[in-house]
Design a protein around this motif. Structure first.
Motif, PDB file in Angstrom:
ATOM      1  N   GLU A  76      -7.696   5.400  -1.420  1.00 38.65           N
ATOM      2  CA  GLU A  76      -7.440   4.086  -1.407  1.00 38.65           C
ATOM      3  C   GLU A  76      -6.374   4.232  -2.941  1.00 38.65           C
ATOM      4  O   GLU A  76      -5.363   2.865  -2.594  1.00 38.65           O
ATOM      5  CB  GLU A  76      -7.952   3.092  -1.386  1.00 38.65           C
ATOM      6  N   PHE A 114       0.737  -1.465  -0.166  1.00 42.11           N
ATOM      7  CA  PHE A 114      -0.252   0.132   0.124  1.00 42.11           C
ATOM      8  C   PHE A 114       1.249   1.429  -0.541  1.00 42.11           C
ATOM      9  O   PHE A 114       1.298   1.660   0.632  1.00 42.11           O
ATOM     10  CB  PHE A 114      -1.081   0.351   1.230  1.00 42.11           C
ATOM     11  N   SER A 123      -7.380  -1.222  -4.829  1.00 35.51           N
ATOM     12  CA  SER A 123      -8.673  -1.054  -3.708  1.00 35.51           C
ATOM     13  C   SER A 123      -8.015  -1.784  -2.926  1.00 35.51           C
ATOM     14  O   SER A 123      -7.107  -3.000  -2.692  1.00 35.51           O
ATOM     15  CB  SER A 123     -10.059  -2.193  -3.603  1.00 35.51           C
ATOM     16  N   VAL A 124      -7.421  -0.872  -1.724  1.00 32.54           N
ATOM     17  CA  VAL A 124      -6.537  -2.092  -0.587  1.00 32.54           C
ATOM     18  C   VAL A 124      -7.666  -3.471  -0.066  1.00 32.54           C
ATOM     19  O   VAL A 124      -6.533  -4.003   0.232  1.00 32.54           O
ATOM     20  CB  VAL A 124      -6.793  -1.089   0.460  1.00 32.54           C
ATOM     21  N   GLY A 140      -1.283   3.716  -4.438  1.00 35.40           N
ATOM     22  CA  GLY A 140      -2.026   3.527  -4.095  1.00 35.40           C
ATOM     23  C   GLY A 140      -1.692   1.430  -3.535  1.00 35.40           C
ATOM     24  O   GLY A 140      -0.506   1.800  -3.649  1.00 35.40           O
ATOM     25  N   ASP A 144       1.129   4.760   0.063  1.00 31.25           N
ATOM     26  CA  ASP A 144       0.151   5.025   0.919  1.00 31.25           C
ATOM     27  C   ASP A 144       0.108   6.681   0.504  1.00 31.25           C
ATOM     28  O   ASP A 144       0.362   7.274   1.977  1.00 31.25           O
ATOM     29  CB  ASP A 144      -0.177   4.826   2.094  1.00 31.25           C
TER      30      ASP A 144
END
Length: 224
Positions: A174, A117, A147-148, A125, A119
């Motif tokens: 995300e 991830f 998507s996480v 993301g 972030d």
């Protein structure tokens, strides 16, 4: 060598599903030539997302496509691309713009190389990288802005089958705060990295990165 191998193995399983006989793909321009994409839009993630959604709706397009080898001024929206003496603006993948939740499929058999991830504002993301071998030649495919939830339960070196759903387009919060889309990139040598690899490089370094990141359309076959 990899370019010729990929050409020999075409076609691959689709990375996103659409009907080429009736679904329209809109060529996206994210360079400075696109004067409709103003700083006011780029600086507001929801407005930017609405811009992409409305553009695709206006052109009756199921997806927006483009970006490989594109020099993009849009990366000025994030300090993530402005480290060092020269900002990173040269795009190394193909982006497929579309609704959050759009399924992403593995184009060929492989194994999970790594995932992470990333972030940061403007970053990938949720990211998954697969490793493949064709005719004895190893290479990788990178999937960014996911998507996480797609990272849950993944294991390094787990097998992935061609046509298997591996992820979904992630929502704004995300996917690095971008309009929902998939960044798809081919990478020969991961250079020791895991879960991440530059999808945007400095213009002065483009030759080195292009040699390591061949045209993703060799797999996607979305651009004529």
């Amino acid at each position: 060598m990899l370019t010729e191998i990929l050409k020999a193995h075409q076609p691959f399983q689709p990375v996103v599903l659409f009907d080429p006989t009736q679904d329209h793909l809109y060529p996206m321009d994210l360079t400075a030539a696109n004067t409709a994409l103003t700083h006011d839009i780029l600086d507001d993630e929801q407005r930017f997302s609405d811009y992409v959604t409305n553009l695709l709706a206006t052109h009756h397009a199921v997806f927006g496509i483009g970006g490989y080898g594109e020099h993009r001024t849009i990366y000025s929206r994030s300090a993530h691309f402005d480290t060092g003496d020269e900002p990173r603006r040269f795009h190394l993948g193909i982006d497929i713009w579309g609704p959050a939740g759009t399924p992403v499929y593995a184009p060929m058999d492989g194994r999970i190389h790594s995932f992470q991830f990333n972030d940061n504002y403007g970053d990938y993301g949720a990211t998954i990288i697969l490793k493949h071998v064709l005719d004895g030649v190893p290479f990788h495919t990178l999937y960014g802005h996911l998507s996480v939830a797609d990272l849950e339960g993944l294991e390094v070196d787990a097998p992935v089958a061609a046509g298997q759903i591996i992820a979904h387009f992630g929502p704004l919060k995300e996917n690095g705060h971008w309009p929902p889309h998939l960044h798809f990139q081919l990478i020969i040598d991961m250079e020791g990295k895991a879960g991440d690899y530059p999808g945007v490089c400095r213009y002065s370094e483009r030759a080195r990165y292009l040699a390591n990141c061949p045209d993703p359309n060799l797999v996607l076959a979305l651009i004529a």
